[in-house]
Scaffold this motif. Sequence first.
Motif, PDB file in Angstrom:
ATOM      1  N   CYS A  90     -55.143  -1.454 134.385  1.00  0.00           N
ATOM      2  CA  CYS A  90     -55.613  -0.315 133.587  1.00  0.00           C
ATOM      3  C   CYS A  90     -56.496   0.613 134.422  1.00  0.00           C
ATOM      4  O   CYS A  90     -56.389   1.840 134.347  1.00  0.00           O
ATOM      5  N   LEU A  91     -57.370   0.011 135.238  1.00  0.00           N
ATOM      6  CA  LEU A  91     -58.245   0.814 136.093  1.00  0.00           C
ATOM      7  C   LEU A  91     -57.437   1.591 137.134  1.00  0.00           C
ATOM      8  O   LEU A  91     -57.761   2.732 137.455  1.00  0.00           O
ATOM      9  N   SER A  92     -56.382   0.966 137.662  1.00  0.00           N
ATOM     10  CA  SER A  92     -55.521   1.646 138.638  1.00  0.00           C
ATOM     11  C   SER A  92     -54.843   2.856 138.010  1.00  0.00           C
ATOM     12  O   SER A  92     -54.786   3.936 138.612  1.00  0.00           O
ATOM     13  N   THR A  93     -54.341   2.660 136.783  1.00  0.00           N
ATOM     14  CA  THR A  93     -53.694   3.771 136.072  1.00  0.00           C
ATOM     15  C   THR A  93     -54.695   4.877 135.778  1.00  0.00           C
ATOM     16  O   THR A  93     -54.391   6.068 135.937  1.00  0.00           O
ATOM     17  N   TYR A  94     -55.896   4.480 135.368  1.00  0.00           N
ATOM     18  CA  TYR A  94     -56.957   5.447 135.080  1.00  0.00           C
ATOM     19  C   TYR A  94     -57.311   6.250 136.333  1.00  0.00           C
ATOM     20  O   TYR A  94     -57.437   7.482 136.279  1.00  0.00           O
ATOM     21  N   PHE A  95     -57.450   5.563 137.444  1.00  0.00           N
ATOM     22  CA  PHE A  95     -57.767   6.236 138.713  1.00  0.00           C
ATOM     23  C   PHE A  95     -56.657   7.214 139.092  1.00  0.00           C
ATOM     24  O   PHE A  95     -56.931   8.342 139.542  1.00  0.00           O
ATOM     25  N   PHE A  96     -55.403   6.820 138.871  1.00  0.00           N
ATOM     26  CA  PHE A  96     -54.263   7.678 139.203  1.00  0.00           C
ATOM     27  C   PHE A  96     -54.306   8.967 138.375  1.00  0.00           C
ATOM     28  O   PHE A  96     -54.118  10.071 138.912  1.00  0.00           O
ATOM     29  N   PHE A  97     -54.591   8.838 137.071  1.00  0.00           N
ATOM     30  CA  PHE A  97     -54.670  10.022 136.213  1.00  0.00           C
ATOM     31  C   PHE A  97     -55.845  10.918 136.610  1.00  0.00           C
ATOM     32  O   PHE A  97     -55.738  12.156 136.583  1.00  0.00           O
ATOM     33  N   LEU A  98     -56.972  10.291 136.976  1.00  0.00           N
ATOM     34  CA  LEU A  98     -58.115  11.077 137.437  1.00  0.00           C
ATOM     35  C   LEU A  98     -57.752  11.898 138.666  1.00  0.00           C
ATOM     36  O   LEU A  98     -58.120  13.075 138.794  1.00  0.00           O
ATOM     37  N   LEU A  99     -57.035  11.280 139.574  1.00  0.00           N
ATOM     38  CA  LEU A  99     -56.633  11.960 140.803  1.00  0.00           C
ATOM     39  C   LEU A  99     -55.703  13.132 140.503  1.00  0.00           C
ATOM     40  O   LEU A  99     -55.859  14.221 141.069  1.00  0.00           O
ATOM     41  N   ILE A 100     -54.731  12.907 139.598  1.00  0.00           N
ATOM     42  CA  ILE A 100     -53.791  13.978 139.228  1.00  0.00           C
ATOM     43  C   ILE A 100     -54.536  15.156 138.603  1.00  0.00           C
ATOM     44  O   ILE A 100     -54.311  16.324 138.965  1.00  0.00           O
TER      45      ILE A 100
END
Length: 254
Positions: A90-100
């Motif tokens: 979940c944290l990885s997905t969250y980080f990915f969305f933050l980056l986008i």
Amino acid sequence: MSAVYKDDQEDWLTVCLKYLLFVFNFLFWVGGAAVLGVGVWTLVEKSDYLSLLASSTFAVSAYILILAGSLVVVTGFLGCCAVIREHRSCLSTYFFFLLIIFLIELVAGVLAYVYYQRLSEELKQHLNHTMTENYAQPGKESITLAVDRLQQDFKCCGSNNSHDWMQSVYISSQQADGRVVPDSCCKTITRRCGKRDHPSNIYKVEGGCITKLEQFLADHLLVIGAVGIGVACLQICGMVFTCCLYKRIKMDPY
């Protein structure tokens, strides 16, 4: 004893990171609402003026902010779930969305800044032509409405001054019915009030509508750029907190 102390210290740090990420998510939501609001405000409040611009960069910047603001709402909810569940995935997905979202807002900010630099030249090159060639012409109703609103909102007449209208297709046509400027130049609009161009009757503004519109768009672009880049910088903090919490959480059991 030292091992127990170390475990307690690690638990304390993890809890602190979780609370920091919760605080960030709240600020992130507020920033997202600001981004979304600025984008919608730009397109809805003064959308008529967009038809007077030669390029679509101004509108594109606003659309990008609306997209980014919408993603923030979803991402903020995902961030809360990631912190509560303490799952690395979940944290990885969250980080990915933050980056986008970070990249999207950065692009919007840069576009606004670049367009800000060449705004004056674009208006000087195109606004007078747009007003004199397209006003009150068949199929150009949106431009006609935009020009009328521009002159009334900013209390101006003509791109540089009221004499610009003497070179226009509209004033040279029978449709003008003896007018020397459009009725929207008048301080008090009445039918065929544009027949008299005395300063007591029409707006005489130094620099004309170009100066007024340039200042208006420049202010909007500064807001778009500041909000986009400001929220993007806030997201850097969120990505740092997410990485730190990711390292402190054990691997997911599945």
